[in-house]
Design an enzyme around this catalytic site. Sequence first.
Site, PDB file in Angstrom:
ATOM      1  N   VAL A   8       0.848  -1.194   0.000  1.00 61.09           N
ATOM      2  CA  VAL A   8       0.000   0.000   0.000  1.00 61.09           C
ATOM      3  C   VAL A   8       0.883   1.242   0.000  1.00 61.09           C
ATOM      4  O   VAL A   8       2.092   1.183   0.258  1.00 61.09           O
ATOM      5  CB  VAL A   8      -0.963   0.017   1.198  1.00 61.09           C
ATOM      6  CG1 VAL A   8      -1.984  -1.111   1.072  1.00 61.09           C
ATOM      7  CG2 VAL A   8      -0.221  -0.082   2.521  1.00 61.09           C
ATOM      8  N   THR A   9       0.268   2.386  -0.221  1.00 57.35           N
ATOM      9  CA  THR A   9       0.983   3.616  -0.534  1.00 57.35           C
ATOM     10  C   THR A   9       1.879   4.102   0.601  1.00 57.35           C
ATOM     11  O   THR A   9       3.089   4.248   0.428  1.00 57.35           O
ATOM     12  CB  THR A   9      -0.022   4.715  -0.917  1.00 57.35           C
ATOM     13  OG1 THR A   9      -0.753   4.284  -2.064  1.00 57.35           O
ATOM     14  CG2 THR A   9       0.680   6.024  -1.234  1.00 57.35           C
ATOM     15  N   PHE A  10       1.298   4.394   1.764  1.00 55.65           N
ATOM     16  CA  PHE A  10       2.074   5.034   2.822  1.00 55.65           C
ATOM     17  C   PHE A  10       3.177   4.109   3.336  1.00 55.65           C
ATOM     18  O   PHE A  10       4.303   4.547   3.587  1.00 55.65           O
ATOM     19  CB  PHE A  10       1.170   5.489   3.966  1.00 55.65           C
ATOM     20  CG  PHE A  10       0.121   6.489   3.560  1.00 55.65           C
ATOM     21  CD1 PHE A  10       0.357   7.375   2.519  1.00 55.65           C
ATOM     22  CD2 PHE A  10      -1.107   6.537   4.194  1.00 55.65           C
ATOM     23  CE1 PHE A  10      -0.606   8.296   2.127  1.00 55.65           C
ATOM     24  CE2 PHE A  10      -2.077   7.459   3.813  1.00 55.65           C
ATOM     25  CZ  PHE A  10      -1.826   8.333   2.778  1.00 55.65           C
ATOM     26  N   HIS A  13       5.968   4.105   0.557  1.00 53.84           N
ATOM     27  CA  HIS A  13       6.717   5.354   0.451  1.00 53.84           C
ATOM     28  C   HIS A  13       7.723   5.484   1.583  1.00 53.84           C
ATOM     29  O   HIS A  13       8.845   5.961   1.383  1.00 53.84           O
ATOM     30  CB  HIS A  13       5.747   6.552   0.464  1.00 53.84           C
ATOM     31  CG  HIS A  13       5.246   6.912  -0.887  1.00 53.84           C
ATOM     32  ND1 HIS A  13       4.157   6.323  -1.463  1.00 53.84           N
ATOM     33  CD2 HIS A  13       5.703   7.814  -1.790  1.00 53.84           C
ATOM     34  CE1 HIS A  13       3.960   6.836  -2.665  1.00 53.84           C
ATOM     35  NE2 HIS A  13       4.882   7.745  -2.891  1.00 53.84           N
TER      36      HIS A  13
END
Length: 358
Positions: A8-10, A13
């Site tokens: 997933v994104t967070f 990153h």
Amino acid sequence: MHPAFPSVTFSNHWTLATGLHPESHGIVANKFYDPVLKKDFSIEDDDSRWWHGEPIWMTAQRQEKESAVIMWPGSMISGLKPKRVIDFNDTVSPHDKFDQTLQWIDLPREERPNLIGVYIQQTDENGHRHGPTSQDIDKTIADMDDAIGYLLKGLDDRNLLGRIHVVIVSDHGMAETDRSRVIYYDDILSSTSRSWLREREADPLLGLRPKDNAPKHAIQQIYQEFYNFTQSHPDPHFQVYLKEDVPARLHYSNNERIAPIVAIPDVGYVMVDHDRFDPKSATEQFSPIGIHGYDNLAVEMRSIFMAHGPAVDMMYGRRAVLAPFYNTEVYSFVCELLNIDANPAHNGTMEGQFVRIR
């Protein structure tokens, strides 16, 4: 390149920025609860206690190299900000972000950042909205390619294309789903078990955590009901684990922010309750059409890695193809390009050196 789990994104990153697995850096999902802080994570929460580890821009700053970041999750948090940072704004186009990048590159040498990080979110947004095989996402990818070409032309016009490093990554892939691939977890659980639960965590994974006043046996009972379902159905389309039993390769056990029960759906499946999507509704539009967050070794979750520049050419030659690797390696690779020492507290194992296969 393989993303970290969950894809997933967070989470990813921050893995790209720190070289740490999510269980190590603490951003274990896009949505989770911290039982120590006693609050739910929010990307708008300006509390550095959520974000563990040292991001690359802080590593650079410790070694007297300046950084500038555009909209990278975690870069806007007090105590973790680089010298120059632009907060998230969904209306800013990729071309505008690269205009800002080129403006920073045009600064006098003593003011110019050594590292510039840019996050472009449109591919993710339209992948969710339209799915990974749609014409809409094809157009979005073409637009991203055009924007990167705009950046490279700007560097070439400045006679910098052969003197600067450009590293392009994605945080995850995307899988297609639809209303036929919905698993209703509230049908699996007894009413008693449902009454013990906090709000679910870690979508599209299913992270389940009992309320503080639930009985001591709640975790085991909830887990057993899920496990019994997987054993009585020929193809349940998910696996369920107690947190401590999540497969070691996923690095998803050693953090109190990971829910005590973790169900991992098959790629393309989504675990919801009836409040989220009514299966009897013929008119309700199923959303999102594209989903990520699954097993990080799934083909659909693969991310991209491309690098260009003088040190890259020297180490690997032009048009080299690398063996697959995990994105925990990107942090130390960028440290190599910056000629700085990586913080030893990271989970990469290759010290910025990849394996060329052709």
